[in-house]
Write an enzyme that holds these catalytic residues in place. Structure first.
Site, mmCIF file in Angstrom:
data_model
loop_
_atom_site.group_PDB
_atom_site.id
_atom_site.type_symbol
_atom_site.label_atom_id
_atom_site.label_comp_id
_atom_site.label_asym_id
_atom_site.label_seq_id
_atom_site.Cartn_x
_atom_site.Cartn_y
_atom_site.Cartn_z
ATOM 1 N N LYS A 59 0.831 -1.221 0.000
ATOM 2 C CA LYS A 59 0.000 0.000 0.000
ATOM 3 C C LYS A 59 0.861 1.264 0.000
ATOM 4 O O LYS A 59 0.754 2.123 0.879
ATOM 5 C CB LYS A 59 -0.958 0.027 1.194
ATOM 6 C CG LYS A 59 -1.953 -1.129 1.201
ATOM 7 C CD LYS A 59 -3.003 -0.944 2.274
ATOM 8 C CE LYS A 59 -3.993 -2.071 2.315
ATOM 9 N NZ LYS A 59 -3.437 -3.318 2.884
ATOM 10 N N PHE A 60 1.696 1.399 -1.016
ATOM 11 C CA PHE A 60 2.519 2.598 -1.165
ATOM 12 C C PHE A 60 1.614 3.822 -1.252
ATOM 13 O O PHE A 60 0.505 3.749 -1.799
ATOM 14 C CB PHE A 60 3.359 2.500 -2.448
ATOM 15 C CG PHE A 60 4.416 1.443 -2.396
ATOM 16 C CD1 PHE A 60 5.610 1.654 -1.714
ATOM 17 C CD2 PHE A 60 4.236 0.219 -3.040
ATOM 18 C CE1 PHE A 60 6.598 0.680 -1.679
ATOM 19 C CE2 PHE A 60 5.217 -0.760 -3.007
ATOM 20 C CZ PHE A 60 6.398 -0.531 -2.322
HETATM 21 P P1 5BU Z 1 -8.454 -10.946 7.072
HETATM 22 O O1 5BU Z 1 -7.773 -11.709 8.163
HETATM 23 O O2 5BU Z 1 -9.098 -11.868 6.018
HETATM 24 O O3 5BU Z 1 -9.423 -9.904 7.586
HETATM 25 O O4 5BU Z 1 -7.261 -10.168 6.330
HETATM 26 C C1 5BU Z 1 -7.475 -9.318 5.248
HETATM 27 C C2 5BU Z 1 -6.167 -8.844 4.654
HETATM 28 O O5 5BU Z 1 -6.448 -8.013 3.527
HETATM 29 C C3 5BU Z 1 -5.282 -8.031 5.564
HETATM 30 O O6 5BU Z 1 -3.946 -8.343 5.268
HETATM 31 C C4 5BU Z 1 -5.546 -6.589 5.198
HETATM 32 O O7 5BU Z 1 -4.395 -5.780 5.326
HETATM 33 C C5 5BU Z 1 -5.924 -6.701 3.729
HETATM 34 N N1 5BU Z 1 -6.905 -5.700 3.276
HETATM 35 C C6 5BU Z 1 -8.201 -5.640 3.749
HETATM 36 O O8 5BU Z 1 -8.597 -6.438 4.600
HETATM 37 N N2 5BU Z 1 -9.062 -4.711 3.247
HETATM 38 C C7 5BU Z 1 -8.709 -3.807 2.308
HETATM 39 O O9 5BU Z 1 -9.525 -3.002 1.861
HETATM 40 C C8 5BU Z 1 -7.376 -3.875 1.845
HETATM 41 C C9 5BU Z 1 -6.503 -4.819 2.321
HETATM 42 BR BR1 5BU Z 1 -6.853 -2.704 0.560
#
Ligand code: 5BU
Length: 278
Positions: free
Chosen positions: A95-96
């Site tokens: 996420k730069f």
């Molecule tokens: P989870 O454990 O399934 O909730 O993890 C979700 C991952 O996806 C986690 O690494 C977040 O940093 C990433 N993520 C997210 O959940 N939602 C977003 O909108 C974005 C990234 Br962009």
């Protein structure tokens, strides 16, 4: 040309020239998996154990390499070995979000040297097109691909409306390096365009996926693979805790069973979408 969301992953692989996008679509087709597991654990041993366990079921492993507290460069060699052993690509969810010069350094250098090993990475569109220029100066010669964060899965996200539209316009202007979006739905037709939406084929990778919970206590919101892939037309489901829980004390059989459960749900939703549209 029919719109991308009605084509198979194999047909779409032929339409892409970016090596990372092409390889991802080919891997999805070969493994019959549109599942990306997000491995958010703090210890290197847990990190490798989760990846080795879910590896056979995924097209892509998503990392937050800066979470790992006992990081050492050899960990990247282990990760690369697992990527070859299990046939998956790697996506560092960095996420730069800075000026072009800074993100180029963050991407190429530092302790993690992300561009050397991560096929795909992502960026916030907030700085404007210069962030793509900076990252592509490093990533394009290496055959890497970039996803723009057009939407987020969290409650109250500000990435909506005209912000999302601008993200799509930025991507359209850099189609050699921007291969798609992190978003909650297909972006076809979002933002006025003189490019026919049939001509473009951005990949949509979607976090916030869970089968047993609708969210967490910190604003995360979950939808099912069917909602994400069938109803919203997304291409890859990103699942973290739904598969490995806290990630320490991994019970291999349980994690394998969860990975296979999500793989199957994601694939069935894709087949349903293709059958409806063909
Ligand atoms: P989870 O454990 O399934 O909730 O993890 C979700 C991952 O996806 C986690 O690494 C977040 O940093 C990433 N993520 C997210 O959940 N939602 C977003 O909108 C974005 C990234 Br962009």
């Amino acid at each position: 040309m029919p719109p991308a969301y009605s084509l198979t992953y194999a047909q779409r692989a032929e339409r892409h020239s970016n090596p990372a996008a092409k390889a991802l679509l080919e891997t999805i087709e070969r493994k019959k998996s549109n599942l990306c597991v997000s491995v958010d654990v703090a210890k290197r041993a847990d990190f490798l154990r989760v990846i080795d366990t879910v590896g056979p079921y995924v097209c892509l492993i998503k990392t937050h390499v800066d979470i790992i507290e006992d990081f050492e460069p050899a960990l990247i060699e282990r990760l690369n070995e697992l990527s070859i052993k299990h046939d998956f690509l790697i996506f560092e969810d960095r996420k730069f979000a800075d000026i072009g010069n800074t993100v180029a350094l963050q991407y190429s250098s530092g302790v993690h040297k992300i561009a050397q090993w991560s096929h795909i990475t992502n960026a916030h569109p907030v700085p404007g097109p210069s962030i793509i220029v900076g990252l592509s100066s490093v990533g394009l010669p290496l055959g890497r691909g970039l996803l723009l964060l057009a939407e987020m899965s969290t409650k109250g996200s500000l990435a909506t409306g005209s912000y999302t539209e601008e993200a799509v316009r930025m991507a359209r202007a850099h189609r050699d390096f921007v291969i798609g979006f992190i978003a909650q739905r297909r972006m076809d037709g979002v933002g006025a365009s003189d490019v026919s939406s049939d001509e473009e084929d951005f990949l949509v990778l979607t976090p916030g996926v869970g089968l047993d919970s609708r969210g967490d206590s910190m604003g995360q919101q979950y939808r099912t693979p069917d909602e994400v892939v069938f109803e919203s037309g997304c291409d890859v489901i990103i699942v973290g805790r739904g598969i490995y829980g806290k990630g320490n004390d991994v019970d291999t059989q349980t994690v394998q069973a969860q990975a296979e459960r999500y793989r199957k749900e994601g694939w069935v939703a894709y087949e349903k979408r293709i059958a409806r549209l063909s």
